[in-house]
Scaffold this motif. Structure first.
Motif, PDB file in Angstrom:
ATOM      1  N   GLU A 146       0.846  -1.193   0.000  1.00 13.01           N
ATOM      2  CA  GLU A 146       0.000   0.000   0.000  1.00 13.01           C
ATOM      3  C   GLU A 146       0.882   1.245   0.000  1.00 13.01           C
ATOM      4  O   GLU A 146       1.821   1.367   0.793  1.00 13.01           O
ATOM      5  CB  GLU A 146      -0.901  -0.012   1.245  1.00 13.01           C
ATOM      6  N   SER A 161     -11.354   2.258  -4.858  1.00 12.87           N
ATOM      7  CA  SER A 161     -11.009   1.706  -3.542  1.00 12.87           C
ATOM      8  C   SER A 161      -9.502   1.634  -3.311  1.00 12.87           C
ATOM      9  O   SER A 161      -9.054   1.507  -2.168  1.00 12.87           O
ATOM     10  CB  SER A 161     -11.605   0.299  -3.390  1.00 12.87           C
ATOM     11  N   GLN A 202      -7.788  -0.862  -4.587  1.00 18.84           N
ATOM     12  CA  GLN A 202      -7.445  -2.262  -4.843  1.00 18.84           C
ATOM     13  C   GLN A 202      -6.881  -2.402  -6.256  1.00 18.84           C
ATOM     14  O   GLN A 202      -7.472  -1.941  -7.227  1.00 18.84           O
ATOM     15  CB  GLN A 202      -8.689  -3.140  -4.707  1.00 18.84           C
ATOM     16  N   GLU A 235      -4.351  -4.339  -0.995  1.00 19.18           N
ATOM     17  CA  GLU A 235      -5.481  -5.110  -1.508  1.00 19.18           C
ATOM     18  C   GLU A 235      -5.207  -5.507  -2.951  1.00 19.18           C
ATOM     19  O   GLU A 235      -4.927  -4.654  -3.797  1.00 19.18           O
ATOM     20  CB  GLU A 235      -6.778  -4.290  -1.423  1.00 19.18           C
ATOM     21  N   ARG A 281      -5.552  -7.922   1.958  1.00 25.54           N
ATOM     22  CA  ARG A 281      -6.718  -8.560   1.341  1.00 25.54           C
ATOM     23  C   ARG A 281      -6.362  -9.113  -0.030  1.00 25.54           C
ATOM     24  O   ARG A 281      -5.702  -8.441  -0.826  1.00 25.54           O
ATOM     25  CB  ARG A 281      -7.833  -7.538   1.211  1.00 25.54           C
ATOM     26  N   GLU A 292      -8.326 -11.184  -3.296  1.00 21.55           N
ATOM     27  CA  GLU A 292      -9.393 -11.880  -4.012  1.00 21.55           C
ATOM     28  C   GLU A 292      -8.743 -12.597  -5.195  1.00 21.55           C
ATOM     29  O   GLU A 292      -8.146 -11.960  -6.055  1.00 21.55           O
ATOM     30  CB  GLU A 292     -10.432 -10.891  -4.537  1.00 21.55           C
ATOM     31  N   SER A 305      -7.664 -10.861   4.937  1.00 22.47           N
ATOM     32  CA  SER A 305      -8.900 -11.381   4.348  1.00 22.47           C
ATOM     33  C   SER A 305      -8.597 -12.073   3.027  1.00 22.47           C
ATOM     34  O   SER A 305      -7.865 -11.540   2.185  1.00 22.47           O
ATOM     35  CB  SER A 305      -9.893 -10.232   4.111  1.00 22.47           C
ATOM     36  N   ASP A 360     -11.735 -14.885   7.003  1.00 20.79           N
ATOM     37  CA  ASP A 360     -11.865 -13.513   7.481  1.00 20.79           C
ATOM     38  C   ASP A 360     -12.417 -13.554   8.906  1.00 20.79           C
ATOM     39  O   ASP A 360     -13.168 -14.470   9.257  1.00 20.79           O
ATOM     40  CB  ASP A 360     -12.821 -12.726   6.570  1.00 20.79           C
ATOM     41  N   ARG A 379     -18.155  -8.285  -1.178  1.00 22.14           N
ATOM     42  CA  ARG A 379     -17.543  -7.033  -1.635  1.00 22.14           C
ATOM     43  C   ARG A 379     -18.373  -5.825  -1.193  1.00 22.14           C
ATOM     44  O   ARG A 379     -17.825  -4.820  -0.736  1.00 22.14           O
ATOM     45  CB  ARG A 379     -17.412  -7.054  -3.159  1.00 22.14           C
ATOM     46  N   TRP A 398     -18.542  -5.764   3.036  1.00 25.33           N
ATOM     47  CA  TRP A 398     -17.289  -5.575   3.752  1.00 25.33           C
ATOM     48  C   TRP A 398     -16.452  -4.410   3.230  1.00 25.33           C
ATOM     49  O   TRP A 398     -15.681  -3.815   3.967  1.00 25.33           O
ATOM     50  CB  TRP A 398     -16.459  -6.853   3.686  1.00 25.33           C
ATOM     51  N   HIS A 399     -16.608  -4.079   1.931  1.00 19.45           N
ATOM     52  CA  HIS A 399     -15.699  -3.095   1.342  1.00 19.45           C
ATOM     53  C   HIS A 399     -16.412  -1.999   0.555  1.00 19.45           C
ATOM     54  O   HIS A 399     -15.748  -1.126  -0.003  1.00 19.45           O
ATOM     55  CB  HIS A 399     -14.689  -3.804   0.428  1.00 19.45           C
ATOM     56  N   GLN A 457     -17.850  -2.182  -2.287  1.00 18.97           N
ATOM     57  CA  GLN A 457     -17.555  -2.300  -3.714  1.00 18.97           C
ATOM     58  C   GLN A 457     -18.684  -3.003  -4.456  1.00 18.97           C
ATOM     59  O   GLN A 457     -19.437  -3.798  -3.880  1.00 18.97           O
ATOM     60  CB  GLN A 457     -16.251  -3.083  -3.933  1.00 18.97           C
TER      61      GLN A 457
END
Length: 296
Positions: free
Chosen positions: A30, A57, A59, A88, A120, A122, A149, A222, A282, A285-286, A288
Motif C-alpha cells: 500500500e 477503492s 485495490q 489489496e 486482502r 481476491e 482477508s 476472514d 464485496r 465488507w468493502h 464495492q
C-alpha cells in the motif's frame, strides 16, 4: 467426488525436482492509499498484464497470462504472491486454464500466498478445464495474519472429448493448506483436499458428482466469517440451478474459514453463483460493486 487425501501416483517424489515451465512472483504494498506492485518477476510461460483499478477503492487488479495456452504432461508452474500490510489485490487470469493430455506424468501448479496485517486478496481465476487423459495437481500454501482477508473462487469443468463423454480426464487433485500466522507463530486453520477421480471404463458410479459435471468452489477466510454468513450464502444459492453445501472451519486467533462447494452442469451457472456470493462480501465488507472483469 472424494473429498480426502489419497495415495500419490508413482513418480510424485521426482516431481519435487521439476524445472518450472513458468514462474511468477508478485509482491504488492500500500502506497498513499493505493495498492501497487513493489516486486515483479516472471520467467517462462507465465507473466502478468499491466495493473489496473476497477474502482476508487485503491485495490489493484493483476491478470495472469499463460502465453503457452495450456498445461501439458510434466509441466510445472510456480506462483508466489505476497500482499503486504494494508494492501489489496485482485488476481485473475486472462482465460481458462486448460489441461490437455498428460502421458507419463501429471501437470502441476504450486502457489504460495502470504497476506500481511489487514491485507486482502481476491483470487478469481477463469475456469479450470481438464481434457481427455489429463491429470492435474494444484497445491497452494496460504499464510494469513489474523486480520487479513482471503476470498478464492474457482470453477472446474470437463473438457470436450470426441465421443461427447464428460469425464475423460484421469484425475484432479486440489490441495489448499491455510495457516494463520502472527507473532506467536503459525497455526493450521484448514487443510482442504479435493480429489476428483472419474470412474474407470466409462461406468458412472452411483453418486459420482451427484450426477453433475461441473464443480464450483469458494473459500473465504476472514474474522467476519460466522454461521450467520454461512446460512446467508446457502440461502442465496438455494434457488439456483446447482447443488450447494457450505461449511465452516474451526476458529484460529479469531479468524474462521468458510468453504462452499457447488455442483452444476453449467460453467455460466457456477460463475453466476460464485459471483453472487463474492458480490455480497464485496458490498458489505468493502463497499464495492460485484466484479465485472470484462474479459471478452
Amino acid at each position: 467426488m472424494a473429498h480426502h487425501a489419497a495415495a500419490p501416483k508413482s513418480g510424485s517424489a521426482a516431481s519435487a525436482f521439476r524445472t518450472p515451465r513458468g514462474e511468477l512472483q508478485l509482491r504488492v504494498a500500500e502506497r498513499a492509499g493505493r495498492s501497487v506492485a513493489i516486486h515483479q518477476f516472471h520467467e517462462g510461460a507465465l507473466r502478468v498484464l499491466r495493473p489496473h483499478y476497477l474502482d476508487r477503492s485503491g485495490q489493484v487488479c493483476y491478470v495472469i497470462v499463460n502465453p503457452g495456452g495450456a498445461y501439458l504432461g510434466a509441466d510445472l508452474f510456480v506462483v508466489d504472491v505476497e500482499v503486504e500490510a494494508g494492501a489489496e489485490l485482485l488476481l485473475t487470469t486472462q482465460s481458462a486454464t486448460k489441461v490437455y493430455r498428460t502421458p507419463g506424468s501429471f501437470a502441476e501448479q504450486r502457489m504460495s500466498v502470504r497476506l500481511g496485517e489487514g491485507a486482502r486478496l481476491e483470487f478469481v481465476p477463469d475456469q479450470l478445464i481438464a481434457y481427455r487423459e489429463a491429470s492435474y495437481r494444484q497445491n497452494s500454501r496460504i499464510s494469513l495474519h489474523p486480520t487479513s482477508s482471503l476470498v478464492m473462487a474457482e470453477v472446474i469443468t470437463p473438457g470436450w472429448s470426441p465421443d461427447g463423454a464428460s469425464f475423460k480426464y484421469e484425475e484432479l487433485r486440489l490441495r489448499n493448506e491455510i495457516w494463520i500466522e502472527d507473532e506467536n507463530g503459525a497455526k493450521l486453520l484448514a487443510l482442504d483436499n479435493l480429489l476428483i477421480l472419474p470412474p474407470v471404463n466409462d461406468v458412472a458410479g452411483m453418486g459420482f458428482m451427484e450426477g453433475f459435471s461441473h464443480l464450483g468452489s469458494l473459500i473465504v477466510v476472514d474474522q467476519k466469517v460466522d454461521q450467520e454468513l454461512a446460512d446467508e450464502l446457502h440461502e442465496l444459492t438455494r434457488h439456483l440451478d446447482a447443488y450447494t453445501g457450505v461449511s465452516l472451519t474451526k476458529s484460529v486467533g479469531g479468524t474462521t474459514g468458510l468453504v462452499l462447494r457447488s455442483l452444476s452442469n453449467s460453467t455460466d451457472e457456477l460463475n453466476h453463483l460464485l459471483g453472487s456470493c463474492t458480490g455480497v462480501l464485496r458490498k458489505r465488507w468493502h463497499g464495492q460493486e460485484p466484479l465485472n472483469l470484462r474479459k471478452y
